[in-house]
Design a protein around this motif. Sequence first.
Motif, short mmCIF file in Angstrom:
data_model
loop_
_atom_site.label_atom_id
_atom_site.label_comp_id
_atom_site.label_asym_id
_atom_site.label_seq_id
_atom_site.Cartn_x
_atom_site.Cartn_y
_atom_site.Cartn_z
N THR A 1 0.72 -1.28 0.03
CA THR A 1 0.01 -0.03 0.04
C THR A 1 0.82 1.34 0.08
O THR A 1 1.89 1.41 0.53
CB THR A 1 -0.84 0.07 1.27
OG1 THR A 1 0.03 -0.01 2.26
CG2 THR A 1 -1.80 -1.19 1.32
N ARG A 2 0.25 2.42 -0.53
CA ARG A 2 0.99 3.63 -0.55
C ARG A 2 -0.22 4.74 -0.17
O ARG A 2 -0.99 4.81 -1.00
CB ARG A 2 1.52 3.95 -1.98
CG ARG A 2 2.41 5.12 -1.97
CD ARG A 2 3.10 5.41 -3.46
NE ARG A 2 4.07 6.43 -3.54
CZ ARG A 2 3.72 7.80 -3.74
NH1 ARG A 2 2.54 7.91 -3.84
NH2 ARG A 2 4.80 8.55 -3.56
N GLU A 3 0.30 5.39 1.01
CA GLU A 3 -0.57 6.43 1.32
C GLU A 3 0.17 7.65 1.25
O GLU A 3 1.04 7.82 1.84
CB GLU A 3 -1.31 6.01 2.52
CG GLU A 3 -2.15 6.90 3.49
CD GLU A 3 -2.62 6.76 4.76
OE1 GLU A 3 -3.40 7.49 5.18
OE2 GLU A 3 -1.99 5.70 5.33
N GLU A 4 -0.41 8.89 1.04
CA GLU A 4 -0.11 10.24 1.03
C GLU A 4 -0.96 10.77 2.25
O GLU A 4 -2.32 11.11 1.99
CB GLU A 4 0.12 10.72 -0.29
CG GLU A 4 0.67 10.39 -1.36
CD GLU A 4 0.84 11.08 -2.64
OE1 GLU A 4 0.01 11.87 -2.66
OE2 GLU A 4 1.53 10.79 -3.61
N ARG A 5 -0.37 11.33 3.05
CA ARG A 5 -1.01 12.13 4.03
C ARG A 5 -0.66 13.69 3.77
O ARG A 5 0.46 14.03 4.11
CB ARG A 5 -0.83 11.88 5.34
CG ARG A 5 -1.45 10.67 5.60
CD ARG A 5 -1.38 10.23 7.18
NE ARG A 5 -1.50 8.82 7.22
CZ ARG A 5 -1.73 8.25 8.71
NH1 ARG A 5 -1.15 8.74 9.72
NH2 ARG A 5 -1.82 6.93 8.89
N GLU B 1 4.65 4.13 2.59
CA GLU B 1 4.57 3.04 2.00
C GLU B 1 4.55 1.67 2.92
O GLU B 1 5.68 1.64 3.70
CB GLU B 1 5.71 2.83 0.75
CG GLU B 1 5.50 4.04 -0.25
CD GLU B 1 6.58 4.00 -1.46
OE1 GLU B 1 7.43 3.05 -1.12
OE2 GLU B 1 6.53 4.62 -2.46
N LYS B 2 3.86 0.53 2.69
CA LYS B 2 3.78 -0.38 3.35
C LYS B 2 3.98 -1.56 2.54
O LYS B 2 3.17 -1.83 1.85
CB LYS B 2 2.48 -0.63 4.28
CG LYS B 2 2.47 0.45 5.34
CD LYS B 2 1.19 0.20 6.10
CE LYS B 2 1.07 1.26 7.39
NZ LYS B 2 -0.24 1.08 8.24
#
Length: 740
Positions: free
Chosen positions: A66-70, A112-113
């Motif tokens: 997973t890829r997350e942008e905060r 990024e996980k």
Amino acid sequence: MPDLLIELFSEEIPARMQARAAEDLKKLVTNGLVEAGLTYSGAAAFSTPRRLTLAVEGLLAASPATREERRGPKVDAPEKAIEGFLRGAGVTREQCEVREDKKGAVLYAVIEKPGRAAAEIVAEVLETTVRNFPWPKSMRWGAGSLRWVRPLHRILCVLTTEAGSEVVPLEIDGIWAGKITQGHRFMGGAPFEVTSFEDYETKLKRSKVILSPEERAETIWHDATNRAFAAGLEVVEDRGLLAEVSGLVEWPVVLMGKIGEDFLGLPPEVLQTSMKEHQKFFSVKNPASGRIEGFVTVANVETADDGATILAGNDKVLSARLSDAKFFWENDLRVAKQDGLEAWTARLANVTFHNKLGSQKDRIDRIAALAREIAPMVGADADLAEQAARVAKADLSSEMVYEFPELQGLMGRYYAEAAGLPAEVAAACQEHYSPLGPSDDVPTAPVSVAVALADKLDTLTGFWAIDEKPTGSKDPYALRRAALGVIRLVLANGLRLHLDRLVDAQLLRHQITTDGDKDAAMLDDLLREIAHHGVFGSAARTIIEQAKSEAPSWLPVVENHAPDVSDDLVAFFHDRLKVYLRDEGIRHDVIDAVLAMPNHDDLALVVARARALMEVLNTEDGANLVQGFKRANNILTQAEEKDGVEYSFGADVKFAETEEEKALFAALDTADASIKPAMASEEFAAAMTAMAALRGPIDAFFEAVQVNAENAVVRRNRLNLLSRIRHTCLQVADLTRVEG
């Protein structure tokens, strides 16, 4: 995509906990897997006395990366704000990106996980599940810290793919996961290795374990009914016992035995209860006579003598149990015949019902007085109703009910018959507890109905009097069930009762203690008047005035009595009624609309109004009529507030200027001609149908006519016409409370 097999193998799990535990295992594991990113195509849970099993199909081999942008604060934001953002995102300042937007330079955290293997996730989820499993009761054993319902011996945890199977690496409190399990405790042989769920289920069956509880129950019922049929008998159906017994065995072996001749004279309910509660036996009856003549027991082992030794042991234990029951029965019968049920009732003076509500004997006296008052309202003989109320709970002092509390009421009927009491009294002894639940039968015999109502109303008024009402989900005295019982008794028997009067009289009875026969007689007359005519009835006031010259001890209580508690209890009935009618599809707002009408304590009347209103609201004309009524009511209310007068009479067709206006006058006259006799005979459906016919004329009126005309006479006449609409439409229910 791999399949997952989990088995938690332990000492025997109590039968009552197995089904819930299997569902909890399924829920906790599958929810944990999904939260970690592992989806699946299907899952099934199973239980036996010694194992909980979960099979999960179509599991992902690994969780997706997973890829997350905060988006964070601006780069020049206060340090504390930036530190809080970094801490929440789990990154450092150097790992953030700086991006320009319309507000300036802003920090962005890119999280990024990487994906994780299924085995790693399964191990974490299963360990969390086992360590936090919601057993109602659990225990520790040995030197470990793990709590389980019984000592946990083995964990089987296997992931299976087309390439083969692998053990999920996992250790919990010294127990390492593996692919080994074992079958039946006595007939299963050595432990064995499994590679998949199909392999597991097949090998278990070879080792004398039926994994599915449903299959075990079906096997028990099939074998039991076949054995009984072969002997010309029938098994008494008991689904609860069947579910329990299927949780006591892994390999059911059905055996059938006979009850000794000495015990066949016991009431069938006594035989059935004794065998069920003490031995977990199914009762077997003779269909010709209805007598219980045999039993079915379910063993957990096959024997060389086809169960003969097991049956012999069961016969011995059963004979001892039934000997006790026979002694209780014969001793109780002797007391009932020689001394009568009143001897048992007298003993209840020493049994506390509640420390604030007196003894069981005090309660019986109150119930008897109330039953006598209710009797004429339900078509019962007052003397029989009072007599039944005085002996209905006598069996609580009997030896049989002391041993088997679930037989209370039923034994009272047997003992009343043995004592030679009237059939109506004997029936009331059994039926006055009913209905106990939503599926329980409702008594219809008048004496039984009178005593059942008195019993439940006394319970409710007593706990309301001492302010022990249900709160939230807590209802230790089953007061919601008692209220529902009153509602079902009233509706099933079509009773027209003023509950507020009965409640008020019984509340006073709870609060008053008398001193002297003359005072007691006067008080009884007063409470009877209140129950029949209300607190402010003229006869009740006369009795109070007469009492003032003698100043009995109860007079201050009566004079200071406030109706708040009574109103609160009636409101509680209304809340229960809403819940009860929900299954009929009757909305809460419809109930509120009819409760706003007079005599709302008459539950049969309330329900008749509600059903009629709901029936009409389900039609297009009915729904539109409500809209038309609300429009008329809003215009009229605004005009009355503005003008400071009430427009409630004087509408005259001679002042009508349009055909639509004249047509509405005519429609209202026609509707009134139908509604008036329908209301008089309480045919609310007919009245609502006549009202629904007004939908067209009202709609046409509003489309063609301006109510607030410039001519004052015409305006006043039209407002009075709207008043006629309001009066007509409010006869069955307060439509202002109907939503939509």
